[in-house]
Design a protein around this motif. Structure first.
Motif, PDB file in Angstrom:
ATOM      1  N   THR A 178       3.453 -27.037 -29.624  1.00 28.45           N
ATOM      2  CA  THR A 178       4.410 -26.071 -29.348  1.00 28.45           C
ATOM      3  C   THR A 178       5.849 -26.938 -29.293  1.00 28.45           C
ATOM      4  OG1 THR A 178       2.904 -24.710 -28.276  1.00 28.45           O
ATOM      5  CG2 THR A 178       5.258 -24.344 -27.777  1.00 28.45           C
ATOM      6  N   TYR A 179       6.779 -26.276 -29.832  1.00 31.79           N
ATOM      7  CA  TYR A 179       7.973 -26.681 -29.899  1.00 31.79           C
ATOM      8  C   TYR A 179       8.811 -25.623 -28.990  1.00 31.79           C
ATOM      9  CZ  TYR A 179      12.801 -27.103 -31.391  1.00 31.79           C
ATOM     10  OH  TYR A 179      14.310 -27.389 -31.499  1.00 31.79           O
ATOM     11  N   GLY A 180       9.373 -26.122 -27.993  1.00 31.06           N
ATOM     12  CA  GLY A 180      10.124 -25.252 -26.994  1.00 31.06           C
ATOM     13  C   GLY A 180      11.622 -25.757 -26.942  1.00 31.06           C
ATOM     14  N   PHE A 181      12.564 -24.556 -26.837  1.00 30.84           N
ATOM     15  CA  PHE A 181      13.926 -25.178 -26.658  1.00 30.84           C
ATOM     16  C   PHE A 181      14.536 -24.144 -25.567  1.00 30.84           C
ATOM     17  CE2 PHE A 181      12.964 -21.389 -29.783  1.00 30.84           C
ATOM     18  CZ  PHE A 181      14.179 -20.490 -29.549  1.00 30.84           C
ATOM     19  N   LEU A 182      15.682 -24.540 -25.146  1.00 30.42           N
ATOM     20  CA  LEU A 182      16.608 -23.728 -24.010  1.00 30.42           C
ATOM     21  C   LEU A 182      18.025 -23.769 -24.601  1.00 30.42           C
ATOM     22  CD1 LEU A 182      16.227 -23.525 -20.432  1.00 30.42           C
ATOM     23  CD2 LEU A 182      18.485 -24.141 -21.504  1.00 30.42           C
ATOM     24  N   GLN A 192      33.977 -23.700 -19.741  1.00 32.07           N
ATOM     25  CA  GLN A 192      32.987 -23.159 -20.665  1.00 32.07           C
ATOM     26  C   GLN A 192      31.576 -24.395 -20.577  1.00 32.07           C
ATOM     27  OE1 GLN A 192      32.288 -20.258 -22.832  1.00 32.07           O
ATOM     28  NE2 GLN A 192      30.201 -20.922 -22.295  1.00 32.07           N
ATOM     29  N   PHE A 193      30.471 -23.806 -19.638  1.00 31.09           N
ATOM     30  CA  PHE A 193      29.231 -24.459 -19.688  1.00 31.09           C
ATOM     31  C   PHE A 193      28.252 -24.161 -20.774  1.00 31.09           C
ATOM     32  CE2 PHE A 193      24.726 -25.040 -18.336  1.00 31.09           C
ATOM     33  CZ  PHE A 193      24.873 -25.947 -17.351  1.00 31.09           C
ATOM     34  N   ASN A 194      27.724 -25.198 -21.502  1.00 30.04           N
ATOM     35  CA  ASN A 194      27.165 -25.266 -22.568  1.00 30.04           C
ATOM     36  C   ASN A 194      25.828 -26.290 -22.467  1.00 30.04           C
ATOM     37  OD1 ASN A 194      28.771 -23.658 -24.278  1.00 30.04           O
ATOM     38  ND2 ASN A 194      30.128 -25.384 -24.297  1.00 30.04           N
ATOM     39  N   GLU A 195      24.610 -25.753 -22.860  1.00 29.67           N
ATOM     40  CA  GLU A 195      23.470 -26.626 -22.620  1.00 29.67           C
ATOM     41  C   GLU A 195      22.760 -26.277 -23.837  1.00 29.67           C
ATOM     42  OE1 GLU A 195      19.525 -27.886 -19.802  1.00 29.67           O
ATOM     43  OE2 GLU A 195      21.146 -26.429 -19.056  1.00 29.67           O
ATOM     44  N   GLU A 196      22.008 -27.342 -24.421  1.00 33.91           N
ATOM     45  CA  GLU A 196      21.105 -27.017 -25.386  1.00 33.91           C
ATOM     46  C   GLU A 196      20.197 -28.296 -25.517  1.00 33.91           C
ATOM     47  OE1 GLU A 196      20.802 -25.841 -30.377  1.00 33.91           O
ATOM     48  OE2 GLU A 196      22.743 -26.338 -29.305  1.00 33.91           O
ATOM     49  N   VAL A 197      18.584 -27.765 -25.245  1.00 32.20           N
ATOM     50  CA  VAL A 197      17.743 -28.765 -25.064  1.00 32.20           C
ATOM     51  C   VAL A 197      16.406 -28.273 -26.042  1.00 32.20           C
ATOM     52  CG1 VAL A 197      18.435 -29.677 -22.837  1.00 32.20           C
ATOM     53  CG2 VAL A 197      16.838 -27.874 -22.903  1.00 32.20           C
ATOM     54  N   ASN A 198      15.482 -29.512 -26.182  1.00 30.48           N
ATOM     55  CA  ASN A 198      14.442 -29.100 -26.827  1.00 30.48           C
ATOM     56  C   ASN A 198      13.245 -30.171 -26.696  1.00 30.48           C
ATOM     57  OD1 ASN A 198      14.707 -30.941 -29.469  1.00 30.48           O
ATOM     58  ND2 ASN A 198      16.541 -29.825 -29.327  1.00 30.48           N
ATOM     59  N   GLY A 199      12.295 -29.861 -26.886  1.00 33.97           N
ATOM     60  CA  GLY A 199      11.092 -30.697 -26.772  1.00 33.97           C
ATOM     61  C   GLY A 199       9.723 -30.294 -27.508  1.00 33.97           C
ATOM     62  N   ILE A 200       8.583 -30.976 -27.274  1.00 28.17           N
ATOM     63  CA  ILE A 200       7.205 -30.602 -27.786  1.00 28.17           C
ATOM     64  C   ILE A 200       6.152 -30.735 -26.597  1.00 28.17           C
ATOM     65  CG2 ILE A 200       5.514 -31.191 -29.498  1.00 28.17           C
ATOM     66  CD1 ILE A 200       7.677 -32.074 -31.236  1.00 28.17           C
ATOM     67  N   GLY A 201       5.241 -29.767 -26.614  1.00 28.97           N
ATOM     68  CA  GLY A 201       4.168 -29.901 -25.926  1.00 28.97           C
ATOM     69  C   GLY A 201       2.929 -29.611 -26.460  1.00 28.97           C
ATOM     70  N   LYS A 231      14.983 -32.155 -23.677  1.00 29.91           N
ATOM     71  CA  LYS A 231      15.812 -33.038 -23.741  1.00 29.91           C
ATOM     72  C   LYS A 231      16.948 -32.862 -24.601  1.00 29.91           C
ATOM     73  CE  LYS A 231      13.064 -37.044 -22.287  1.00 29.91           C
ATOM     74  NZ  LYS A 231      12.677 -38.542 -22.761  1.00 29.91           N
ATOM     75  N   GLY A 232      18.395 -32.843 -24.175  1.00 31.73           N
ATOM     76  CA  GLY A 232      19.373 -32.689 -25.206  1.00 31.73           C
ATOM     77  C   GLY A 232      20.765 -32.909 -24.503  1.00 31.73           C
ATOM     78  N   ASP A 233      21.589 -32.068 -24.762  1.00 29.64           N
ATOM     79  CA  ASP A 233      22.950 -32.349 -24.051  1.00 29.64           C
ATOM     80  C   ASP A 233      23.471 -31.022 -23.266  1.00 29.64           C
ATOM     81  OD1 ASP A 233      23.279 -34.688 -25.720  1.00 29.64           O
ATOM     82  OD2 ASP A 233      23.570 -33.573 -27.442  1.00 29.64           O
ATOM     83  N   ILE A 234      24.352 -31.515 -22.208  1.00 27.02           N
ATOM     84  CA  ILE A 234      24.884 -30.589 -21.458  1.00 27.02           C
ATOM     85  C   ILE A 234      26.460 -30.991 -21.121  1.00 27.02           C
ATOM     86  CG2 ILE A 234      24.297 -31.860 -19.314  1.00 27.02           C
ATOM     87  CD1 ILE A 234      23.770 -29.157 -17.943  1.00 27.02           C
ATOM     88  N   ASN A 235      27.388 -29.784 -21.495  1.00 23.18           N
ATOM     89  CA  ASN A 235      28.775 -30.295 -21.157  1.00 23.18           C
ATOM     90  C   ASN A 235      29.640 -28.996 -20.612  1.00 23.18           C
ATOM     91  OD1 ASN A 235      30.216 -28.633 -23.629  1.00 23.18           O
ATOM     92  ND2 ASN A 235      28.201 -29.497 -24.651  1.00 23.18           N
ATOM     93  N   MET A 236      30.717 -29.494 -20.073  1.00 25.48           N
ATOM     94  CA  MET A 236      31.606 -28.524 -19.834  1.00 25.48           C
ATOM     95  C   MET A 236      32.920 -28.679 -20.253  1.00 25.48           C
ATOM     96  SD  MET A 236      30.333 -28.453 -15.784  1.00 25.48           S
ATOM     97  CE  MET A 236      31.327 -26.930 -15.095  1.00 25.48           C
ATOM     98  N   THR A 237      33.240 -27.786 -21.343  1.00 26.78           N
ATOM     99  CA  THR A 237      34.242 -28.135 -22.049  1.00 26.78           C
ATOM    100  C   THR A 237      35.604 -27.900 -21.332  1.00 26.78           C
ATOM    101  OG1 THR A 237      32.975 -27.141 -24.150  1.00 26.78           O
ATOM    102  CG2 THR A 237      35.743 -27.226 -24.209  1.00 26.78           C
ATOM    103  N   GLY A 238      36.624 -28.668 -21.231  1.00 26.64           N
ATOM    104  CA  GLY A 238      37.948 -28.610 -20.275  1.00 26.64           C
ATOM    105  C   GLY A 238      37.667 -29.031 -18.889  1.00 26.64           C
ATOM    106  N   LEU A 239      36.429 -29.603 -18.643  1.00 29.60           N
ATOM    107  CA  LEU A 239      36.201 -29.753 -17.015  1.00 29.60           C
ATOM    108  C   LEU A 239      37.559 -30.821 -16.520  1.00 29.60           C
ATOM    109  CD1 LEU A 239      34.363 -30.007 -14.829  1.00 29.60           C
ATOM    110  CD2 LEU A 239      33.258 -31.995 -15.599  1.00 29.60           C
TER     111      LEU A 239
END
Length: 426
Positions: A178-182, A192-201, A231-239
């Motif tokens: 299974t490939y999962g993502f968020l 602006q809070f942005n997050e994109e992560v994924n992984g395999i189980g 796993k992936g990246d998390i950021n806050m544009t303009g922090l």
């Protein structure tokens, strides 16, 4: 077989690129046009390609190789009202495909092998940002429009084996890769809070089918939980643009662990006449395994401020979900040698308590009505159906609003889901 594996791999990629869906909890409510048309009461029937999802033991009912293509098209309408802030809105209009491809081949009169790829899970929402400005940090001084969107989902590739122990009893097992993502976008700390992560189980599905006679069958299916490290990246544009925060980077690498929970189902099916099949299922999902979805990053300042009550409120996703049980019933009636009519119903209770309701992970109580038909010949099967999920509005609990785990107001959702599949028999 090598060419078929290549086809499966391509479909896995297509599913990963196209999938984005709505459901209760994280799981889609079924697979297969015939099964869904029967209200998903299919564990003791399991006589087509969707048996990999409902009960892999049912695949021993196949005596010829076959290839199936399926998709549902999920059309959700979410609503959110919060009178004190003047909010009365609906989700953006979108159609979400949830496709599948399966191939099965009997290796003997007792053993069937298959390769499958299909969307299994999904939740999320897409909202216009302007009406949500009153929730901005620093409102009414901060009136910037931010993006409010979410996706949580998974798709699965499963090799499957089914074995006929005797004329009356079969077992089946799958390996679920299974490939999962968020994906999460919203406002936080005037940015602006942005997050994109994924992984395999990895997990497995085990099924059993007992048919003491041609008129009656009993099915049992168990799906193991799957822990997926995302796993992936998390950021806050303009922090820091509004209030400088020394030593606080605007982005970081992030890791979350999410559990797709244990699922167990049991069903019975009986044929009062040669033309009519009636089925009844009870399906249980252990959603309590999803208490929260915490985060950990490679930046110390981020890790200090990711919990509930921190300055980045909600970066740890508080769920506190409850286990849920679905009751499903459906029938299939053979109008003629080539045409069948189906209908069904099930109740889908929301796993989320009122203390964790929010617009980005909708959780609604549904009454679900289904209808469909099937056309079949010796070489071809065409199935189509329509599913309507009628949701009940839910009000956020004040305790959750005060604790910061719920968004105040009234949350609602309904869905229309057409389904279609084509099976070629060799």
């Amino acid at each position: 077989m090598r060419n078929m594996f290549k086809i499966i791999s391509v479909i896995v990629l297509i599913i990963g690129l196209s999938f984005g869906a709505y459901s209760n909890g994280l799981n889609l409510n079924g697979m297969g046009a015939k099964a869904i048309s029967m209200g998903g009461a299919f564990i003791a029937v399991a006589d087509d390609y969707s048996a990999v999802f409902w009960n892999p033991a049912g695949l021993t009912q196949m005596d010829k190789a076959n290839l199936s293509v399926f998709s549902s098209f999920i059309v959700p309408t979410g609503t959110y009202q919060y009178a004190p802030a003047g909010i009365d809105m609906e989700t953006k209009s979108k159609i979400f495909p949830a496709p599948a491809l399966t191939y099965y081949k009997p290796l003997s009169d007792k053993l069937v092998f298959g390769l499958t790829a299909y969307a299994t899970s999904g939740a999320g929402a897409y909202w216009e940002g302007a009406p949500l400005v009153p929730f901005n940090t620093g409102f009414p001084y901060n009136t910037k429009v931010y993006t409010w969107e979410s996706q949580v989902g998974a798709f699965t590739a499963s090799p499957v084996l089914a074995y006929k122990v005797s004329d009356k009893f079969s077992i089946g097992v799958t390996l679920n890769i299974t490939y999962g993502f968020l994906k999460m976008n919203r406002e936080a700390m005037t940015t602006q809070f942005n997050e994109e992560v994924n992984g395999i189980g990895f997990g497995t599905t085990i099924g059993a089918l007992f048919k003491p006679s041609d008129k009656f069958s009993i099915g049992l299916t168990f799906k193991t939980p799957q822990k997926i490290k995302l796993k992936g990246d998390i950021n806050m544009t303009g922090l820091g643009a509004v209030v400088p925060i020394p030593g606080f980077p605007s982005s970081a690498e992030v890791t979350r662990e999410i559990t797709w929970p244990m699922w167990i189902g049991a069903g019975i099916a009986f044929k009062p006449t040669d033309k009519l099949t009636i089925a009844f299922d009870v399906q249980y999902t252990k959603w309590s395994e999803l208490d929260e979805i915490p985060a950990e990053t490679d930046e110390a300042m981020w890790n200090m401020n990711l919990g509930t009550g921190s300055i980045i409120e909600g970066a740890t996703y508080e769920l506190m979900w409850d286990d849920a049980t679905q009751i499903r019933v459906g029938f299939d009636y053979k109008v003629s040698d080539t045409f069948s009519f189906r209908a069904g119903y099930y109740n889908d209770p929301a796993p989320s308590p009122a203390t964790t309701l929010n617009i980005l992970l909708p959780s609604i109580d549904y009454n679900v009505f289904t209808i469909g038909f099937g056309y079949h010949t010796e070489k071809l099967v065409l199935d189509a159906g329509l599913e309507y999920l009628s949701g009940s509005d839910r009000d956020a609990d004040i305790a959750g609003v005060i604790a910061g785990t719920a968004m105040p107001g009234t949350h609602g959702m309904s869905m229309l889901v057409p389904t279609i599949s084509l099976t070629l028999i060799f």
